[in-house]
Design an enzyme around this catalytic site. Structure first.
Site, PDB file in Angstrom:
ATOM      1  N   ARG A 298      41.844 -11.434  -4.593  1.00 19.57           N
ATOM      2  CA  ARG A 298      41.731 -10.244  -5.304  1.00 19.57           C
ATOM      3  C   ARG A 298      42.042  -8.989  -4.386  1.00 19.57           C
ATOM      4  NH1 ARG A 298      35.715 -10.800  -8.529  1.00 19.57           N
ATOM      5  NH2 ARG A 298      36.357 -12.690  -9.517  1.00 19.57           N
ATOM      6  N   ARG A 313      32.967  -8.396   0.389  1.00 15.57           N
ATOM      7  CA  ARG A 313      34.205  -8.126  -0.214  1.00 15.57           C
ATOM      8  C   ARG A 313      35.375  -8.661   0.425  1.00 15.57           C
ATOM      9  NH1 ARG A 313      33.455  -4.566  -4.693  1.00 15.57           N
ATOM     10  NH2 ARG A 313      31.675  -3.954  -3.946  1.00 15.57           N
ATOM     11  N   GLU A 385      24.754  -8.812  -5.610  1.00 20.29           N
ATOM     12  CA  GLU A 385      25.387  -9.958  -6.955  1.00 20.29           C
ATOM     13  C   GLU A 385      26.162 -11.289  -6.228  1.00 20.29           C
ATOM     14  OE1 GLU A 385      29.252 -10.693  -9.312  1.00 20.29           O
ATOM     15  OE2 GLU A 385      28.818  -8.485  -8.915  1.00 20.29           O
ATOM     16  N   SER A 388      28.100 -13.718 -12.153  1.00 20.34           N
ATOM     17  CA  SER A 388      28.079 -12.797 -13.210  1.00 20.34           C
ATOM     18  C   SER A 388      28.209 -13.987 -14.354  1.00 20.34           C
ATOM     19  CB  SER A 388      28.913 -11.943 -13.325  1.00 20.34           C
ATOM     20  OG  SER A 388      28.782 -10.738 -12.524  1.00 20.34           O
ATOM     21  N   ARG A 427      29.391 -15.613  -0.504  1.00 23.97           N
ATOM     22  CA  ARG A 427      28.215 -15.003  -0.732  1.00 23.97           C
ATOM     23  C   ARG A 427      26.915 -15.746  -0.528  1.00 23.97           C
ATOM     24  NH1 ARG A 427      28.959  -9.179  -4.318  1.00 23.97           N
ATOM     25  NH2 ARG A 427      30.833  -8.868  -3.431  1.00 23.97           N
TER      26      ARG A 427
END
Length: 461
Positions: A298, A313, A385, A388, A427
């Site tokens: 990403r 990130r 987070e 999701s 994560r």
């Protein structure tokens, strides 16, 4: 992708849904969509009338010739020729109008379910209290994961920046093994306990695949791509119709062309969901459940200044993805089940977490309802987070043109698609470092992972 017939039949519901999604100009958007739709339908009516007259006139030509009425035959032939030209131009205009309408619809997000909380951002998300698990660990002066990893000599951001730039990391030794162990643990859990089929998918996809799951056209700047570079001097040796694109600023400051562009996947959701792109599935085969452990890529285009230290990130990270393809009747229960599966990973690792229902302004583009699972990070002193889980309804299926049929062989409609992280591996590694840290900087290995770590109980310097 939205159903134009549904918009036509109930424009009010479409407008209300867009407004809940933050589109204050929803009335204007709906008016524009309906005007384009009306223009297209009126054109189609004219084309059908012209085609019917052409067919009729063609028959009359034969009758006129049979009667030796050459004047009538000539007039009819001229009329047919004119109609042919009119129809060809009309069909060209039809394609233009259809593309323009589809482009407008393709840029609009999915509409939220009725029960999704309204709100502009994460501050309006609502916790699902019944899904909370565990308690915050008691520790003094908890350190963040990057301090722990660097002190152990097993996490190197500086050398990664030298090699690749910001938002990359080298993991070494026991931390590299822990990352691998987490991926294997998650895959085993989802395949052996929850019935998902493990898939090793392509890591690069075509435009149509990225469009199908909603990354294109709206989020192109968040994606990386790979392509052949063609110099303008070499164009005569290249098939100029083979997907060539001009890039204004080349590696040397000049213009150049790229050919055969493929997108690096931002999540395995893209290749897993597109596995059924364009297909008509038997409802008896649904639900289909896939899982994959892949690297993800990403650009983090909107993340400037956010989480600049550590692994939260990254441009490249590993994730175990869950994807389900269902009938419309199955999708709501499947969403709850998928969230259960993702939570079970954290439960077996004994990591404190909570589940949030995302508000209308915080959901992803393709989702109609999303649960975020947030794990507690003692070093940061807050929840972050880690998964999701989204129900996209028929939104992605319409973009992919994926439908299903009943036992009678008749097509019933579009399937529903769901996706979720089960979990983000990097994560999860962060959560283990911060929750299982000892005062001396060593890291205890959760019991569920020790068999994957060759019996290792602690990572220490």
């Amino acid at each position: 992708m939205h159903d134009i017939k549904a918009i036509r039949d109930d424009a009010g519901a479409f407008i209300a849904g867009l407004k809940r999604r933050g589109h204050a100009d929803a009335d204007a958007i709906a008016a524009d969509v309906l005007a384009r739709d009306k223009e297209l339908r009126e054109l189609l009516t004219r084309l059908q009338t012209a085609q019917a007259r052409r067919n009729e006139a063609s028959k009359l030509i034969g009758q006129a010739k049979a009667k030796k009425d050459e004047a009538q035959a000539s007039a009819l032939m001229a009329e047919v020729a004119g109609l042919k030209d009119e129809i060809q131009k009309g069909e060209e205009l039809e394609r233009e109008l259809k593309k323009a309408l589809d482009d407008v619809l393709a840029a609009l997000p999915n509409l939220p379910e009725v029960g999704v909380p309204d709100g502009a951002d994460e501050h309006a998300n609502v916790e699902v209290k019944a899904r909370a698990f565990g308690a915050r660990p008691t520790m003094n002066s908890a350190r963040e994961h990057f301090d722990l990893g660097e002190a152990l000599g097993l996490m190197d951001f500086e050398r990664a920046a030298k090699v690749s730039g910001a938002r990359f990391v080298y993991l070494k030794g026991s931390l590299a093994k822990l990352e691998r162990a987490l991926g294997a643990f998650m895959l085993d859990l989802h395949t052996e306990n929850f019935g998902y089929t493990e898939v090793s998918p392509p890591l690069m996809v075509r435009d149509a695949s990225a469009f199908g799951t909603g990354q294109l056209p709206k989020f192109e700047e968040d994606l990386f791509f790979a392509a052949k570079i063609v110099s303008p001097n070499d164009l005569e040796d290249v098939d100029t119709g083979a997907n060539l694109r001009l890039v204004k600023a080349g590696l040397d400051g000049d213009s150049y062309y790229i050919q055969d562009r493929l997108w690096l996947i931002p999540t395995a959701e893209v290749p897993l969901t597109n596995y059924v792109n364009g297909e008509i599935l038997d409802d008896a085969a649904l639900p289909i459940r896939f899982t994959a452990y892949t690297p993800c890529f990403r650009a983090e285009a909107g993340a400037a200044g956010k989480d600049t230290r550590g692994m939260i990130r990254m441009h490249q990270f590993s994730k175990v993805e869950l994807v389900s393809i269902t009938t419309p009747e199955q999708s709501e229960a499947e969403h709850e089940r998928m969230t259960d599966c993702a939570q079970e990973v954290l439960k077996r690792l004994d990591l404190h977490h909570r589940v949030m229902t995302l508000c209308t302004g915080d959901m992803g583009f393709s989702a109609k309802k999303t649960y975020d699972i947030e794990v507690w990070l003692p070093g940061q002193g807050r929840f972050r987070e880690i998964s999701s889980c989204s129900n996209c309804g028929e939104f992605q299926a319409r973009r992919m043109q994926t439908r299903y049929r009943g036992k009678d062989g008749k097509v019933k409609g579009h399937v529903h698609t769901l996706n979720g992280s089960g979990l983000a591996v990097g994560r999860t590694l962060i959560a283990i470092l911060e929750n299982y840290q000892e005062p001396d900087g060593s890291i205890r290995i959760p019991e569920a992972l020790r068999s994957y770590m060759g019996g290792l109980e602690k990572i220490e310097k």
